[in-house]
Write an enzyme that holds these catalytic residues in place. Structure first.
Site, PDB file in Angstrom:
ATOM      1  N   HIS A   1      47.351  41.595  38.499  1.00  0.00           N
ATOM      2  CA  HIS A   1      47.554  42.327  36.750  1.00  0.00           C
ATOM      3  C   HIS A   1      46.993  43.369  36.918  1.00  0.00           C
ATOM      4  CE1 HIS A   1      46.097  39.282  34.079  1.00  0.00           C
ATOM      5  NE2 HIS A   1      45.460  38.843  34.654  1.00  0.00           N
TER       6      HIS A   1
ATOM      7  N   ASP B   1      42.982  28.428  37.556  1.00  0.00           N
ATOM      8  CA  ASP B   1      42.287  28.558  36.476  1.00  0.00           C
ATOM      9  C   ASP B   1      43.130  28.205  34.866  1.00  0.00           C
ATOM     10  OD1 ASP B   1      44.347  30.507  36.710  1.00  0.00           O
ATOM     11  OD2 ASP B   1      43.088  32.312  35.701  1.00  0.00           O
TER      12      ASP B   1
END
Length: 343
Positions: free
Chosen positions: A160, A285
């Protein structure tokens, strides 16, 4: 498989993050790396080695120098102003504001360089982030020297983080730093495949106008999921990079059947591009039990993922990203890597 890991990751241990309107204990915590390391040792994946020191020059090939200076000094400036509590931003630049000028105030600089309030800067943030980048660079060097694969077992994650911003638990973009180092080391073409649940908005931004690094991401649809403002299918790059960004957003509830179909699309694009090295931003995830995600991959599906990545037939560098179902994280990450090794 060589595993590169540094105990410096423990230096990043935030006390709280803002999530769903509440300050809650950080999901991104030292236990994530520790349980993966424990599992990899249990299955005998391969030697675990310390990273070499690479300095800041490889970081500056990807990140803005002013941003790096901010990361190095933010904690001291914050403590001088507010005391020994985690540094979280309070406000951000909005569309229509006059212009972007770096504020003098540490509160202003936190908002200038970040995009969320879930990523605390702590006393050890720079140490941990720099060590993570060193791990990724060391693993990349092993692959460049002829290893079939290597795994950078790191935290904080990186996908990110953009050229001059942090967020989503990420400060330095480890996969991008490694990909750039591979290019600088002589690889003509590098592909970065992001299989984390969340879109790798930072990696996309860094390589947006590049045709020598192909970026592909399988992730939750940004109309439903963080980071919301990046990762739509029509985002394909600009300038020389037009067509060299591939986004494959998937809806909540995606299971292995749908995920594998998207992965096959990515595999075909990678084959057409012909990279000399594949960098995998490995987030786990996508697991059905992840507390902040909504895909439905089962543990055994991560074996299939590893096998599919091996079938792409490229020297492969794995760089750890997300995954917050801590009890299952070690098993799921090990499944990807053993699936790759056994294929």
């Amino acid at each position: 498989m060589i595993v590169v890991h540094s105990e410096e990751h423990r230096a990043q241990a935030g006390r709280a993050e803002l999530n769903d309107g509440q300050l809650v204990p950080c999901y991104e915590k030292p236990a994530r790396a520790e349980i993966v390391l424990e599992r990899l040792r249990a299955v005998g994946l391969g030697p675990v080695v310390e990273p070499d020191a690479h300095g800041e020059a490889p970081l500056a090939r990807v990140h803005d120098r002013g941003y790096l200076d901010f990361l190095k000094t933010a904690w001291d400036d914050w403590v001088a102003e507010h005391g020994d509590i985690d540094a979280l931003p309070l406000n951000w630049v909005a569309p229509g504001m006059h212009r972007r000028v770096v504020p003098d105030s540490i509160d202003g600089r936190l908002g200038y360089y970040s995009f969320d309030a879930g990523t605390p800067i702590t006393a050890g943030t720079w140490r941990a982030a720099a060590a993570a980048a060193d791990c990724a660079l060391t693993a990349a060097a092993r692959v460049a020297e002829g290893e079939r694969t290597a795994f950078a077992l790191i935290r904080p994650p990186g996908h990110h983080a953009g050229r001059a911003f942090y967020g989503g638990y990420c400060f330095l973009n480890n996969a991008a730093v490694a990909a750039q180092a591979l290019r600088d080391g002589g690889a003509a073409r590098v592909a970065v495949l992001d299989v984390d649940y969340h879109h790798g908005n930072g990696t996309q931004e860094i390589f947006w106008e590049r045709d020598d690094v192909l970026f592909l991401s399988l992730h939750a649809d940004p109309r439903q999921e963080f980071p919301y403002f990046s990762g739509h299918a029509d985002e394909t790059g600009e300038g020389r990079g037009a067509g060299f960004t591939v986004n494959l957003p998937l809806p909540w509830g995606t299971d292995w059947t749908a995920y594998a179909a998207a992965l096959s699309v990515a595999a075909a694009r990678i084959a057409a591009f012909g990279p000399e090295v594949l960098v995998v931003s490995l987030g786990a995830d996508t697991y059905v039990g992840d507390p902040i995600s909504r895909f439905r991959l089962q543990s055994e599906d991560f074996l299939r993922l590893g096998e599919a990545l091996a079938a792409m037939g490229r020297p492969t560098l794995f760089v750890m990203e997300g995954g917050y179902a801590v009890d299952a994280l070690g098993v799921n990450v090990a499944h990807v890597l053993t699936g790759f090794e056994g294929a």
